[in-house]
Design a protein around this motif. Structure first.
Motif, short mmCIF file in Angstrom:
data_model
loop_
_atom_site.label_atom_id
_atom_site.label_comp_id
_atom_site.label_asym_id
_atom_site.label_seq_id
_atom_site.Cartn_x
_atom_site.Cartn_y
_atom_site.Cartn_z
N MET A 34 0.86 -1.18 0.00
CA MET A 34 0.00 0.00 0.00
C MET A 34 0.90 1.23 0.00
O MET A 34 2.01 1.19 0.57
N ALA A 35 0.43 2.28 -0.63
CA ALA A 35 1.30 3.45 -0.80
C ALA A 35 0.48 4.73 -0.80
O ALA A 35 -0.72 4.73 -1.05
N TRP A 36 1.19 5.81 -0.51
CA TRP A 36 0.64 7.16 -0.66
C TRP A 36 1.47 7.89 -1.70
O TRP A 36 2.71 7.85 -1.68
N TYR A 37 0.78 8.57 -2.61
CA TYR A 37 1.37 9.44 -3.59
C TYR A 37 0.78 10.83 -3.40
O TYR A 37 -0.24 11.00 -2.74
N ARG A 38 1.41 11.82 -4.01
CA ARG A 38 0.84 13.15 -4.01
C ARG A 38 1.13 13.85 -5.33
O ARG A 38 2.11 13.54 -6.00
N GLN A 39 0.26 14.79 -5.65
CA GLN A 39 0.44 15.57 -6.87
C GLN A 39 0.10 17.02 -6.59
O GLN A 39 -1.05 17.34 -6.25
N ALA A 40 1.12 17.86 -6.72
CA ALA A 40 0.94 19.30 -6.54
C ALA A 40 0.56 19.91 -7.89
O ALA A 40 0.85 19.33 -8.95
N PRO A 41 -0.07 21.09 -7.87
CA PRO A 41 -0.47 21.74 -9.13
C PRO A 41 0.72 21.93 -10.06
O PRO A 41 1.77 22.43 -9.64
N GLY A 42 0.56 21.51 -11.30
CA GLY A 42 1.61 21.69 -12.29
C GLY A 42 2.77 20.73 -12.18
O GLY A 42 3.75 20.86 -12.92
N LYS A 43 2.67 19.76 -11.27
CA LYS A 43 3.77 18.80 -11.08
C LYS A 43 3.28 17.38 -11.31
O LYS A 43 2.09 17.10 -11.28
N GLN A 44 4.26 16.49 -11.53
CA GLN A 44 3.92 15.08 -11.69
C GLN A 44 3.59 14.45 -10.34
O GLN A 44 4.06 14.91 -9.29
N ARG A 45 2.81 13.38 -10.41
CA ARG A 45 2.51 12.62 -9.19
C ARG A 45 3.79 11.97 -8.69
O ARG A 45 4.56 11.40 -9.46
N GLU A 46 4.02 12.07 -7.38
CA GLU A 46 5.24 11.51 -6.80
C GLU A 46 4.92 10.58 -5.65
O GLU A 46 3.92 10.75 -4.95
N LEU A 47 5.79 9.60 -5.47
CA LEU A 47 5.63 8.65 -4.38
C LEU A 47 6.04 9.28 -3.07
O LEU A 47 7.10 9.90 -2.97
N VAL A 48 5.19 9.12 -2.06
CA VAL A 48 5.47 9.67 -0.73
C VAL A 48 5.99 8.57 0.21
O VAL A 48 7.01 8.75 0.87
N ALA A 49 5.26 7.46 0.28
CA ALA A 49 5.64 6.39 1.20
C ALA A 49 4.97 5.09 0.78
O ALA A 49 3.90 5.11 0.18
#
Length: 121
Positions: A34-49
């Motif tokens: 299981m994982a958490w990702y995040r995506q900020a405005p104008g940026k690619q989705r990135e792996l958090v944990a």
């Protein structure tokens, strides 16, 4: 139908904390990573944990020491405790799970719908 539903996002001041939850439901035999990702405005989705079924964890360098991922296998739920939040943590946070379906025995991935986290004074 397997679904992931996130909750816990919101607006918080810099230095504050939030706890995200993501619950999986449906015809599930087993959940692996299981994982958490995040995506900020104008940026690619990135792996958090990430966290394995056995509890092994891995973090992006940008959140090490501030975020903690955990899971409750009995509840098919993954959590992300976020402390000492910074404005640059502002993003839509998505959970992801590698699952094996109970009906098919096949492995597949699911994404949650995302929850907004905004860090601002």
């Amino acid at each position: 139908q397997v679904q992931l539903v996130e909750s816990g996002g919101g607006l918080v001041q810099p230095g504050g904390s939030l706890r995200l939850s993501c619950a999986a439901s449906g015809s599930i035999f087993r959940i692996d990573v299981m994982a958490w990702y995040r995506q900020a405005p104008g940026k690619q989705r990135e792996l958090v944990a990430t966290i394995t079924g056995g509890g092994m964890t891995n973090y992006a360098d940008s959140v090490k020491g501030r975020f903690t991922i955990s899971r409750d296998n009995a509840k098919n739920t993954v959590y992300l405790q976020m402390n000492r939040l910074k404005p640059e943590d502002t993003a839509v946070y998505y959970c992801n799970a590698d699952l094996i379906g109970a009906a098919t025995g096949l492995k597949f991935a699911r994404w949650g719908q995302g929850t907004q986290v905004t860090v601002s004074s």
